[in-house]
Motif scaffolding. Sequence first.
Motif, PDB file in Angstrom:
ATOM      1  N   ALA A  32       0.882  -1.303  -0.015  1.00  0.00           N
ATOM      2  CA  ALA A  32       0.125  -0.241  -0.069  1.00  0.00           C
ATOM      3  C   ALA A  32       0.824   1.146   0.065  1.00  0.00           C
ATOM      4  CB  ALA A  32      -0.794   0.085   1.274  1.00  0.00           C
ATOM      5  N   TRP A  33       0.241   2.294  -0.625  1.00  0.00           N
ATOM      6  CA  TRP A  33       1.026   3.326  -0.588  1.00  0.00           C
ATOM      7  C   TRP A  33       0.448   4.523   0.110  1.00  0.00           C
ATOM      8  CZ3 TRP A  33      -0.673   8.168  -3.379  1.00  0.00           C
ATOM      9  CH2 TRP A  33       0.488   9.390  -3.833  1.00  0.00           C
ATOM     10  N   THR A  34       1.027   5.420   0.914  1.00  0.00           N
ATOM     11  CA  THR A  34       0.419   6.505   1.524  1.00  0.00           C
ATOM     12  C   THR A  34       1.489   7.731   1.610  1.00  0.00           C
ATOM     13  OG1 THR A  34      -0.534   7.024   3.544  1.00  0.00           O
ATOM     14  CG2 THR A  34       1.625   5.720   3.782  1.00  0.00           C
ATOM     15  N   THR A  35       0.777   8.907   1.887  1.00  0.00           N
ATOM     16  CA  THR A  35       1.587  10.237   1.989  1.00  0.00           C
ATOM     17  C   THR A  35       1.367  10.505   3.309  1.00  0.00           C
ATOM     18  OG1 THR A  35      -0.270  11.401   1.164  1.00  0.00           O
ATOM     19  CG2 THR A  35       1.120  10.778  -0.469  1.00  0.00           C
ATOM     20  N   THR A  36       0.698   9.850   4.156  1.00  0.00           N
ATOM     21  CA  THR A  36       0.499  10.226   5.489  1.00  0.00           C
ATOM     22  C   THR A  36       1.106   9.129   6.429  1.00  0.00           C
ATOM     23  OG1 THR A  36      -1.659   9.515   5.265  1.00  0.00           O
ATOM     24  CG2 THR A  36      -1.361  11.708   4.786  1.00  0.00           C
ATOM     25  N   PRO A  37       2.177   8.907   6.604  1.00  0.00           N
ATOM     26  CA  PRO A  37       2.857   7.997   7.495  1.00  0.00           C
ATOM     27  C   PRO A  37       2.132   8.078   8.871  1.00  0.00           C
ATOM     28  CG  PRO A  37       4.616   8.865   6.164  1.00  0.00           C
ATOM     29  CD  PRO A  37       3.372   9.830   5.807  1.00  0.00           C
ATOM     30  N   TRP A  38       1.778   8.991   9.395  1.00  0.00           N
ATOM     31  CA  TRP A  38       1.351   9.184  10.661  1.00  0.00           C
ATOM     32  C   TRP A  38      -0.082   8.528  11.023  1.00  0.00           C
ATOM     33  CZ3 TRP A  38      -3.427  11.486  11.745  1.00  0.00           C
ATOM     34  CH2 TRP A  38      -3.909  12.328  10.596  1.00  0.00           C
ATOM     35  N   THR A  39      -0.648   8.232   9.839  1.00  0.00           N
ATOM     36  CA  THR A  39      -2.140   7.309  10.010  1.00  0.00           C
ATOM     37  C   THR A  39      -1.706   5.790  10.076  1.00  0.00           C
ATOM     38  OG1 THR A  39      -2.295   7.325   7.533  1.00  0.00           O
ATOM     39  CG2 THR A  39      -3.169   9.162   8.752  1.00  0.00           C
ATOM     40  N   LEU A  40      -0.488   5.380   9.661  1.00  0.00           N
ATOM     41  CA  LEU A  40      -0.721   3.698   9.866  1.00  0.00           C
ATOM     42  C   LEU A  40      -0.752   3.188  11.061  1.00  0.00           C
ATOM     43  CD1 LEU A  40       2.862   3.950   7.502  1.00  0.00           C
ATOM     44  CD2 LEU A  40       0.701   2.819   6.687  1.00  0.00           C
ATOM     45  N   PRO A  41      -0.228   4.154  12.210  1.00  0.00           N
ATOM     46  CA  PRO A  41      -0.640   3.136  13.506  1.00  0.00           C
ATOM     47  C   PRO A  41      -2.041   2.992  13.680  1.00  0.00           C
ATOM     48  CG  PRO A  41       1.071   4.895  13.923  1.00  0.00           C
ATOM     49  CD  PRO A  41       0.665   5.104  12.443  1.00  0.00           C
ATOM     50  N   SER A  42      -3.003   3.669  12.891  1.00  0.00           N
ATOM     51  CA  SER A  42      -4.316   3.562  13.097  1.00  0.00           C
ATOM     52  C   SER A  42      -5.203   2.531  11.995  1.00  0.00           C
ATOM     53  CB  SER A  42      -5.033   4.914  13.373  1.00  0.00           C
ATOM     54  OG  SER A  42      -4.592   5.272  14.188  1.00  0.00           O
ATOM     55  N   ASN A  43      -4.215   1.979  11.200  1.00  0.00           N
ATOM     56  CA  ASN A  43      -4.558   1.164  10.130  1.00  0.00           C
ATOM     57  C   ASN A  43      -5.469   0.079  10.708  1.00  0.00           C
ATOM     58  OD1 ASN A  43      -3.975  -1.684   8.527  1.00  0.00           O
ATOM     59  ND2 ASN A  43      -4.219  -0.151   7.073  1.00  0.00           N
ATOM     60  N   LEU A  44      -6.640  -0.162   9.981  1.00  0.00           N
ATOM     61  CA  LEU A  44      -7.713  -1.326  10.165  1.00  0.00           C
ATOM     62  C   LEU A  44      -7.957  -1.943   8.860  1.00  0.00           C
ATOM     63  CD1 LEU A  44     -10.067   0.439  12.667  1.00  0.00           C
ATOM     64  CD2 LEU A  44      -8.055  -1.240  13.288  1.00  0.00           C
ATOM     65  N   ALA A  45      -7.663  -1.729   7.786  1.00  0.00           N
ATOM     66  CA  ALA A  45      -8.131  -2.178   6.566  1.00  0.00           C
ATOM     67  C   ALA A  45      -7.148  -1.878   5.322  1.00  0.00           C
ATOM     68  CB  ALA A  45      -9.578  -2.095   6.319  1.00  0.00           C
ATOM     69  N   LEU A  46      -7.362  -3.014   4.289  1.00  0.00           N
ATOM     70  CA  LEU A  46      -6.682  -2.516   2.942  1.00  0.00           C
ATOM     71  C   LEU A  46      -7.771  -2.471   1.771  1.00  0.00           C
ATOM     72  CD1 LEU A  46      -3.532  -4.525   3.186  1.00  0.00           C
ATOM     73  CD2 LEU A  46      -3.653  -2.292   3.440  1.00  0.00           C
ATOM     74  N   VAL A 100      -1.153  -9.399   8.059  1.00  0.00           N
ATOM     75  CA  VAL A 100      -0.395  -9.044   9.410  1.00  0.00           C
ATOM     76  C   VAL A 100      -0.417  -7.756   9.638  1.00  0.00           C
ATOM     77  CG1 VAL A 100       1.583  -9.209  10.745  1.00  0.00           C
ATOM     78  CG2 VAL A 100       1.022 -11.049   9.096  1.00  0.00           C
ATOM     79  N   PRO A 101      -1.059  -7.217  10.814  1.00  0.00           N
ATOM     80  CA  PRO A 101      -1.085  -5.667  11.055  1.00  0.00           C
ATOM     81  C   PRO A 101       0.428  -5.128  11.238  1.00  0.00           C
ATOM     82  CG  PRO A 101      -2.309  -6.762  12.591  1.00  0.00           C
ATOM     83  CD  PRO A 101      -1.408  -7.841  11.889  1.00  0.00           C
ATOM     84  N   LEU A 102       0.396  -3.732  10.582  1.00  0.00           N
ATOM     85  CA  LEU A 102       1.626  -3.358  10.905  1.00  0.00           C
ATOM     86  C   LEU A 102       2.116  -2.890  12.386  1.00  0.00           C
ATOM     87  CD1 LEU A 102       4.104  -1.875   9.242  1.00  0.00           C
ATOM     88  CD2 LEU A 102       2.772   0.088   9.176  1.00  0.00           C
ATOM     89  N   PHE A 103       1.083  -2.580  13.230  1.00  0.00           N
ATOM     90  CA  PHE A 103       1.381  -2.281  14.647  1.00  0.00           C
ATOM     91  C   PHE A 103       0.345  -2.706  15.186  1.00  0.00           C
ATOM     92  CE2 PHE A 103       3.074   1.485  12.672  1.00  0.00           C
ATOM     93  CZ  PHE A 103       4.564   1.821  13.100  1.00  0.00           C
ATOM     94  N   ASP A 104       0.566  -3.297  16.672  1.00  0.00           N
ATOM     95  CA  ASP A 104      -0.371  -3.804  17.438  1.00  0.00           C
ATOM     96  C   ASP A 104      -1.397  -2.959  18.373  1.00  0.00           C
ATOM     97  OD1 ASP A 104       1.353  -3.339  19.239  1.00  0.00           O
ATOM     98  OD2 ASP A 104       1.858  -5.180  19.898  1.00  0.00           O
ATOM     99  N   TYR A 105      -1.348  -1.735  17.993  1.00  0.00           N
ATOM    100  CA  TYR A 105      -2.130  -0.922  18.726  1.00  0.00           C
ATOM    101  C   TYR A 105      -3.571  -1.113  18.812  1.00  0.00           C
ATOM    102  CZ  TYR A 105       2.211   1.686  17.946  1.00  0.00           C
ATOM    103  OH  TYR A 105       3.677   2.051  18.063  1.00  0.00           O
ATOM    104  N   PHE A 106      -4.000  -1.759  17.856  1.00  0.00           N
ATOM    105  CA  PHE A 106      -5.299  -2.109  17.726  1.00  0.00           C
ATOM    106  C   PHE A 106      -5.671  -3.647  17.598  1.00  0.00           C
ATOM    107  CE2 PHE A 106      -5.171   2.371  16.580  1.00  0.00           C
ATOM    108  CZ  PHE A 106      -6.273   3.199  16.782  1.00  0.00           C
TER     109      PHE A 106
END
Length: 1183
Positions: A224-238, A322-328
């Motif tokens: 996946a491509w993003t220009t807002t890396p700060w949103t990655l910790p809150s990722n829930l779907a692709l 596999v989630p990128l982070f485990d915050y969620f």
Amino acid sequence: MEDVCEGKDFSFPDQEEKILSWWDKVDAFKTQLERTKDLPEYIFYDGPPFATGLPHYGHILAGTIKDIVTRYQSMTGHHVTRRFGWDCHGLPVEHEIDQKLGIKSREDVLKMGIGNYNEECRGIVQRYVGEWEKTVVRVGRWIDFKNDYKTMDLNFMESVWWGFAQLYQKGLVYRGFKVMPYSTGCKTPLSNFEANSNYKEVPDPEIMVSFPVIDDPDGASFVAWTTTPWTLPSNLALCVNANFVYVKVRNKFNGKVYVVAESRLGELPVEKAKKSLPDGTANASENAKAKPKSSGGKSKNVETYEILDKFSGASLVGKKYVPLFDYFKDFSEVAFKVVSDNYVTDDSGTGIVHCAPAFGEDDYRVCLENGIINKGENLVVAVDDDGCFTERIVDFSKRYVKDADKDIIQAVKEKDRLVKSGSFTHSYPFCWRSDTPLIYRAVPSWFVAVEKIKDQLLENNKQTYWVPDFVKEKRFHNWLENARDWAVSRSRFWGTPLPLWISEDGEEIVVMDSVEKLEKLSGAKVTDLHRHKIDHITIPSSRGPEFGVLRRVEDVFDCWFESGSMPHAYIHYPFENVELFEKNFPGHFVAEGLDQTRGWFYTLMVLSTALFGKPAFRNLICNGLVLAEDGKKMSKRLRNYPPPSEVINEYGADALRLYIINSPVVRAEPLRFKKDGVYGVVKDVFLPWYNAYRFLVQNAKRLEIEGLAVFTPIDQNRLQKSSNVLDQWINSATQSLVHFVRQEMDAYRLYTVVPYLLKFLDNLTNIYVRFNRKRLKGRTGEDDCRTALSTLYYVLLTACKAMASFTPFFTEVLYQNLRKVSAGSEESIHYCRFPEVEGKRGDRIEESVNRMMTIIDLARNIRERHNKPLKTPLKEMVIVHPDEDFLSDIAGKLKEYVLEELNVKSLVPCSDTLKYASLRAEPDFSVLGRKLGKSMGIVAKEVKSMSTDDILAFEKAGEITIASHVLKLSDIKITREFRPPNNVSLEDIDAKGDGDVLVILDLRRDDSLLEAGIAREIVNRIQKLRKKAALEPTDAVEVFFKSLDKGETFSKEILESQEQYIREALGSPLLPATSLPRHAIVLAEESFHGISNISFAITLTRPALVFDTDALLTLNGGNDKFAKGLQTYLLSRDYQNLKTEFQQGQGKMKVSSIEGQPEVNLVLGKHVFLTAADYFTATKRCA
């Protein structure tokens, strides 16, 4: 009328200041309102500006448009209430206080207390009200500042509450989450309008991140491509697009397997082949240093990726990763899976979008639709109001999100999930107040369900009239068509509080629609509706004491909700003015800038449709932006524009008003403001207008100077019957002006009026005044003079009334002097009714005069081409035109003007258009090329070969068929080429045409005209000498001529043969130098040599007494001493008083006051003459 100064000495700004003082003294605006109070209402809504900033050209532009329209409506029989309004709440005010007090967060406000904070806000709301009033008044706008409305007033806020309660009752209010543009600087969500108002080009990171597919046999990862890396910790779907083709590919060099859209495969990083060591092994360390490239899908020699599989996007839906982070991780059962939606495009990125529902509008929608989150529940927003990560994001807690981008990218890299990184520059939204980058963030909010009423909005838009209409039909229509539910609440402090009281369990909601209801339910006395005055008020639950109390929600209204409520709130409807509102809603008129299509115009339309089922307004003018001269936005910092006060003090407010109204900005296009443009208005509009007025005043005063009756305009009904053709023409042209201004103002097309006025003033000064100088100066008799002056008087008076709304100062200046000779006139021009079209509008005479001017211009052009100046008389001109009526006018009542202006002795009309011309037809390639295509060549050949008879038949029929194509008049150009008579060369005769008129001038020398030419030269030199001596046209002078040639016979013959022409041109005879009285006061003298082969001297003097010495001697009984004593006495008297005494004595005067001399009875014209001209004429007659 009082005398007036020269145009160069007339200060427009100074006169405007005097008018302002006079308006203030007589309370002109209030008086106008009082005088019109019983007339039909014309409702104008004034959009409220913030008073926390100073007014600029944009405000002056909108204010001028509003003032012109409302002044006009007052003059056309309406009562127009004009109350200024102020937007008092919202971000602009809070942001200033935050900066002043160093407030950085919401907690800072709570620490100082909402009451203290709000009172600070209240304290600056009207900081610049004085400056606003000063500027608005100075530009001539009439509007009530004393009875203004403020959105922070109790009455206004109560009406806002009422409107919201109505929406709630109609089921148009709900509470939910909405991802909105969010300002971390101001700690509040913004409307889309606000978010779109401040974009900047900024660099941002762009990265590709891998998400390993669970249970994939090849160990593949989604990319996946993003220009807002700060949103990655809150990722829930692709999210993928179900209709795209996706590919699974293996990197040949590192073995990694990725899944991307086939069309985006080229965006994956390209790597070089590893270098082999002598033993054939790869140099792993060198390869590790290789940086991914961002270009192409292939390297120069080796393809980087091999395709393992292809499949549809639909087949990927439901796959887990596999989630990128485990915050969620608590969302694992429903989250971290692939979903699909058509918002995924293949014009950027990888065709796979990472979704963080709390930080993207589409992310939120898609996750909601796929059950990853539920509406109104369990949405975790892991970024706080200040834009910092919450404790849930443990590794970056309390870090500002934009500042954390680099560390997040590093964390991704350390997890070996970074596929590619880089940066790119793009246009990004910033907060329009704090100038901090916006983020998109889910916020709890109260919404107005705009989407429910979208069809009604579109229908109501059709009922409105816009200038220009394309803004309504395109920009505004499209905005309404894509309307979304409107988040009307703001988590702020200084604003109108939402009137919602809710129980602790959320089951009971009470909406207040009035102060009375709140007082009744709470038992509290309410005098102010701001938060710090009502937040403490609770309401007992209607279910019983065990359910506790209801408390108000903390939010306040978006200030756009307040300004959109203005039509009913500013008059405190429905608590007051019920009949006024209901009889006159929708309002008649609004006007603001183009940016308000998504702002005030929109909120007006939404609330009026939701509340009343109608549009808020009937007519709207939308203006464009005023830019600096260089095309950039006006900037105080750059100082790229002149301050409004500087322009007004130099050229006057009227000039500024006309300049901006006569520009593309009134058609919703941008205006590059140029100070020189304002000067151009003074030069091209006001000075010609003033000079025509001054010419009237000077010649009206001349009647008094000459001892005639004071000028009083002749009754207009009598003037309408004037036999003078130019009187008929200018009366008709004035009626056309009135008709045109009324027609255009009724259609709200302000921008068409000034060009028409310019043409009218040009015609007035360069045709009517110029061609009528003799009549206006009294050289054709007193009665004819008074007719011409009265005509000019009414033309100027009518033009002033027609233009009063555009140029309120200048028209008032002229009117105040003009009204002095008209009994019963109104005290101010702005109390007058707009003129009605009276009498006949003579279309034929207007057209004939226009053609006459065309003829004059064509003839002048011929003269210039052949170096024949106007002072050289020509024998004959021929006017060729097919219209017998026009030729009759030119050869009849307009003939004398044409001949005099062109210095031609005779005019010959000719209706035979082929006598002096040949016809030629040419195809209009620009029109026919697109229409005919390959047939163009054949048709063009046929058109060019058309005979004269063919062309005449074509002109008569209006169409012709050639090669099966029907051609209209617009398809073929017909040209008339001059054909001189036989045996006459083009040096002797020439012509010039324009459309259907042809002017032919006989250029051959005619000695019989030589004397007339020399006479014009002499007159020309005299007129120049008058100017050189700074004499006014009304200044009485005597002109003396002296020949400087050896033989005076030739010049004497010229003066005798051209005596009548010279007398008419000068207004007095040209006197021989021998008759110059010794006691005359010389004003100017000059010698001229070689003028048309003669040399002469001209002397200008003040009129002086001349005595018949023989008659005086006889009168004194032959006593020479008495005769000389009488002369001395008369010369010592004031000339004007002496003249008046003779007039009162009907040409006789008794002289008995000379000591030692007997009483005598003087007779004017016998013993003494008032001028040398009188004496010269008398002696010449006797001779």
